[in-house]
Design an enzyme around this catalytic site. Structure first.
Site, PDB file in Angstrom:
ATOM      1  N   TYR A  61       0.843  -1.204   0.000  1.00 25.17           N
ATOM      2  CA  TYR A  61       0.000   0.000   0.000  1.00 25.17           C
ATOM      3  C   TYR A  61       0.876   1.252   0.000  1.00 25.17           C
ATOM      4  O   TYR A  61       1.601   1.518   0.959  1.00 25.17           O
ATOM      5  CB  TYR A  61      -0.922   0.038   1.219  1.00 25.17           C
ATOM      6  CG  TYR A  61      -1.867  -1.146   1.313  1.00 25.17           C
ATOM      7  CD1 TYR A  61      -2.398  -1.752   0.178  1.00 25.17           C
ATOM      8  CD2 TYR A  61      -2.239  -1.650   2.558  1.00 25.17           C
ATOM      9  CE1 TYR A  61      -3.265  -2.830   0.276  1.00 25.17           C
ATOM     10  CE2 TYR A  61      -3.110  -2.735   2.662  1.00 25.17           C
ATOM     11  CZ  TYR A  61      -3.617  -3.314   1.519  1.00 25.17           C
ATOM     12  OH  TYR A  61      -4.466  -4.378   1.625  1.00 25.17           O
ATOM     13  N   HIS A 126      -0.231 -11.983   0.782  1.00 27.20           N
ATOM     14  CA  HIS A 126      -1.081 -10.946   0.177  1.00 27.20           C
ATOM     15  C   HIS A 126      -1.477 -11.292  -1.260  1.00 27.20           C
ATOM     16  O   HIS A 126      -0.617 -11.427  -2.133  1.00 27.20           O
ATOM     17  CB  HIS A 126      -0.311  -9.620   0.200  1.00 27.20           C
ATOM     18  CG  HIS A 126      -1.152  -8.418  -0.073  1.00 27.20           C
ATOM     19  ND1 HIS A 126      -0.639  -7.139  -0.066  1.00 27.20           N
ATOM     20  CD2 HIS A 126      -2.471  -8.274  -0.351  1.00 27.20           C
ATOM     21  CE1 HIS A 126      -1.603  -6.272  -0.344  1.00 27.20           C
ATOM     22  NE2 HIS A 126      -2.730  -6.944  -0.526  1.00 27.20           N
TER      23      HIS A 126
END
Length: 321
Positions: A61, A126
């Site tokens: 992110y 992820h």
């Protein structure tokens, strides 16, 4: 009338209790528009003050910016480490995907440094659908077990969009190896397909985190970002539902949050936040739900508008502009 505290829910067999609303820190990485450090820190402080104890991030992110910002916010709390629960991820980076044992082992040290922590509570692979699921089973998860033994992480998780990745992995690892799954965009008004998987996940003793109750911006008055992968048909139906709510003096985002929060089998509803105002709105949605229950009438109307596109999903992956 006293405002109820945010409900705490158990996370599978971990022994952890998470606030029903979780703080998604991806916006702190300026993924959805730029966020100042002072706003980032203030939103973390306000979240904790209002009873949120779960904070989720990833090195992906904002190309590590989210972790750094969250780290500053958590440090500013000045409370014992045991009072909050932190989750970060491995395997997805700005440079691409790498689920090798070597990379994920290095990844935790980098993340801990950015977060200014000695350990994370949950470490998740992820968006595993972009890697080899067999590598995740045979190489990545065993590497994470070593990190668990070393005390750098407490619990192991997997995340991704297609629901079948969870059964694939959980059917192939020893029971109790994977503690948590994080699913996104599959438990909201427009798509509740996660519901079908809940009994299976409960038999596996796995904690369930559901993210993106607003379907990555579909269920908001402003609508989704340009890069949103939903079909034009789904986007316009959600826009029509948002307009309907607004005309009735209701907010579709609050309705969507309450829809997602009302299933107690989901440990926490993870929603991205980047301002004190957003934190307050999300917590208010939960406290109003606890006090007054769901707005069944508006919800029924919105479900009717979205019925033609119900459970329509999209190809995997968050693209960042």
């Amino acid at each position: 009338m006293a405002v109820p505290k945010l409900e705490m829910r158990p996370l599978g067999n971990t022994g952890l209790k998470l606030s029903s609303v979780g703080f998604g820190a991806s916006p702190l990485g300026s993924v959805f528009g730029s966020v100042s450090e002072s706003d980032a820190v203030a939103s973390v402080l306000e979240a904790f003050r209002l009873g949120i104890n779960f904070f989720d991030t990833s090195p992906y992110y904002g190309a590590t910016l989210s972790e750094k910002m969250l780290g500053k916010g958590l440090k500013a709390l000045g409370v014992p480490r045991s009072e909050y629960i932190v989750s970060t991820k491995c395997g997805r980076y700005r440079e691409g995907f790498d689920f090798s044992a070597e990379r994920v082992t290095k990844s935790i040290d980098e993340s801990l440094e950015r977060l200014q922590l000695d350990y994370v509570d949950i470490f998740q692979c992820h968006d595993i659908e972009f890697g080899s699921l067999d590598q995740v089973v045979n190489e990545t998860i065993p590497a994470l077990q070593k990190l668990k033994e070393a005390g750098k992480i407490r619990f192991i998780g997997i995340t991704g969009l297609p629901l079948e990745i969870f059964t694939y992995v959980l059917d192939r690892v020893p029971p109790g190896t994977v503690d948590v799954i994080l699913s996104y965009c599959h438990y909201s008004i427009n798509d509740s397909t996660l519901e079908d998987l809940l009994p299976y996940l409960k038999t596996k003793g796995v904690g369930i985190i559901s993210a993106s109750p607003l379907a990555m911006g579909l269920l908001t008055e402003f609508g989704p970002p340009e890069w949103h992968p939903a079909s034009p048909e789904l986007k316009s139906a959600c826009q029509a539902a948002a307009v309907y709510c607004k005309e009735k003096g209701k907010n579709i985002s609050k309705l969507a949050m309450q829809y997602s929060l009302s299933n107690k089998d989901i440990s926490t509803v993870l929603v991205g936040m980047n301002s004190v105002k957003q934190v307050e709105e999300n917590v208010a949605a939960a406290t109003e739900l606890a006090l007054f229950g769901k707005d069944h009438e508006t919800l029924a109307e919105v479900e009717a508008i979205l019925k033609p596109v119900k459970n329509q999903t999209w190809p995997s992956g968050i693209q960042q502009s």
